[in-house]
Design a protein around this motif. Sequence first.
Motif, PDB file in Angstrom:
ATOM      1  N   THR A  58      90.652 -40.356 -32.908  1.00  0.00           N
ATOM      2  CA  THR A  58      90.551 -41.047 -34.231  1.00  0.00           C
ATOM      3  C   THR A  58      90.807 -42.658 -34.183  1.00  0.00           C
ATOM      4  OG1 THR A  58      90.942 -38.900 -35.350  1.00  0.00           O
ATOM      5  CG2 THR A  58      91.030 -40.986 -36.555  1.00  0.00           C
ATOM      6  N   LYS A  76      88.744 -44.880 -32.160  1.00  0.00           N
ATOM      7  CA  LYS A  76      87.229 -45.196 -33.000  1.00  0.00           C
ATOM      8  C   LYS A  76      87.337 -46.569 -33.787  1.00  0.00           C
ATOM      9  CE  LYS A  76      85.709 -40.317 -33.555  1.00  0.00           C
ATOM     10  NZ  LYS A  76      85.539 -39.235 -34.828  1.00  0.00           N
ATOM     11  N   THR A  77      88.818 -46.874 -33.948  1.00  0.00           N
ATOM     12  CA  THR A  77      88.787 -47.866 -35.038  1.00  0.00           C
ATOM     13  C   THR A  77      88.776 -49.356 -34.028  1.00  0.00           C
ATOM     14  OG1 THR A  77      91.296 -48.026 -34.721  1.00  0.00           O
ATOM     15  CG2 THR A  77      90.148 -46.462 -36.339  1.00  0.00           C
ATOM     16  N   PRO A  98      81.479 -47.314 -32.926  1.00  0.00           N
ATOM     17  CA  PRO A  98      81.996 -46.432 -31.668  1.00  0.00           C
ATOM     18  C   PRO A  98      80.862 -45.392 -31.430  1.00  0.00           C
ATOM     19  CG  PRO A  98      82.791 -45.970 -34.183  1.00  0.00           C
ATOM     20  CD  PRO A  98      82.139 -47.178 -34.257  1.00  0.00           C
ATOM     21  N   THR A  99      80.074 -44.862 -32.607  1.00  0.00           N
ATOM     22  CA  THR A  99      78.956 -44.030 -32.312  1.00  0.00           C
ATOM     23  C   THR A  99      78.078 -44.328 -30.784  1.00  0.00           C
ATOM     24  OG1 THR A  99      79.184 -43.548 -34.492  1.00  0.00           O
ATOM     25  CG2 THR A  99      77.441 -42.451 -33.102  1.00  0.00           C
ATOM     26  N   LEU A 108      82.172 -43.302 -27.788  1.00  0.00           N
ATOM     27  CA  LEU A 108      82.199 -41.743 -28.034  1.00  0.00           C
ATOM     28  C   LEU A 108      81.602 -41.131 -26.774  1.00  0.00           C
ATOM     29  CD1 LEU A 108      81.797 -40.815 -31.687  1.00  0.00           C
ATOM     30  CD2 LEU A 108      83.997 -41.136 -30.349  1.00  0.00           C
TER      31      LEU A 108
END
Length: 489
Positions: A185, A188-189, A194-195, A199
């Motif tokens: 989590t 991702k920041t 991030p996708t 990831l």
Amino acid sequence: MDTSSPQSDDFPSILKGKRILLTTESLGPVNGVSRTTSNLIEYLRRNGVDLVVVAPQFQHQPAPSPSPSDNDIRLPGYPLPYNPDLTLVYPFHLQSIYSPTLPPDLIYIASPASLGFQTLLQTRQLHSPPPILLNYQTDLTSYSSVIFPAPLAHFATWLLSTVEGYLFLHPSIHIIFYPCTAVLTYLKTTTTNPTTTLLPKAHRLARGVNTTLFHPSHRSPSLRALLSPKNEGFILLTVCRLAPEKGFEFLASIAQRLLASKIPFKLVIVGGNRNPDVETSIRRLFDPVKDHVIFLGFLTGEDLARAYASADLFLHCSITETFGLVVLEAMASGVPVIARDAGGPSDIVRNQETGYLVPPDEEGVFAALVAEVCRDERLRGRLAVRARAYAEEMTWENIHRRVAGRMADALVEREGDLSSETALLEGNGRGSGSGWSVLEKVRLGVAVGVVHLMWLVAVVPLIVHGERIVSRILRRIPLVGKLVSRGRS
């Protein structure tokens, strides 16, 4: 780990004889990162990998490090004032850790900070860097909220996120291992997209446990008699470094609640801190219940295994752990766990099956569960059996086999591109073994200059005000648990 053990039959053959450069921020001091990395080093060397280990210089080593190699490199640095076991590596040039004419086939970076960040920054300046596997084991932002006051803590968190987002998304990084959902989590920041970038590279990697060393059979009646001479009650165990962010204010409150509720207990705390002022301040938190608390200091090996197995219940009060290796070691020892539901333990403890997870700020619920498990012998036994069964699935061999498989994948991809890459290099007038080009040397020089600048901006103030920071941390220890919890929310 026994280095004389036979090689693993299913170890990827492509890795045998390959040059792998492994950097780690911690190798020697007793902590989860050090133990995890030490086991991986032994595993790779046992299976024929030409491994070079780079780590900070550490003078006061409390535990044996992995079998050393003539190629191993220790870099000088500055020990952190609040925890001398951790060292900030001084700025260095990439050529200090590997030759441009004989580059590694692969780089593995464990728990990147001062050493790992510099390696990543400089490696990305090369035209054809080796593939990199990155194991993100330490959430540095959680420590910033403890070390710095609010304005600087926000700046430090932003700076770390920006630096990590820049470094971690380079194409040379084949995979990013993360230990728990909370870390993913956070990762991702570190990027706005991030996708499509982070990831696909992210892969959850748990830690293993030595299920032979940490085993219920090491329960010691003599140790229990020493800890509780008159069989004065249940033995509750905590194992961790004595540091502000480890939740000791919470633990001290739990001990006082248990005493008020007439639960007979001895709270055994294993761990220490090389800074005596920090350790003393932690110990003072337990003055109201000092007759029920025993500090054993640092323990390793069989002594640590006996301490685990001789306990009735393991209490884990830190909420800054990205994994929580001690939780898994306790479970392997057949000891149920009660932990605050935050970070790595949330992914390890199976609530109501191998132990209990408690909302981070619910002291009353935590203390009540401790009392319930202590009083109910059948419940305690059932939790212990299931905890051991869970740990038996998490052996180091299984974990390291997954790492080796990812390393092999990276090399296969690399070799698939080797023909076209070699043709391109020869077309530019140099072969793959002729060293770095003039442009690469210039880029590396600029990167080293950036590191020096970051030291001036972010690290030198920490060093100059080190003692002042330690003093402020000591004054804030009773508030640290609340501050860290607030920062996580």
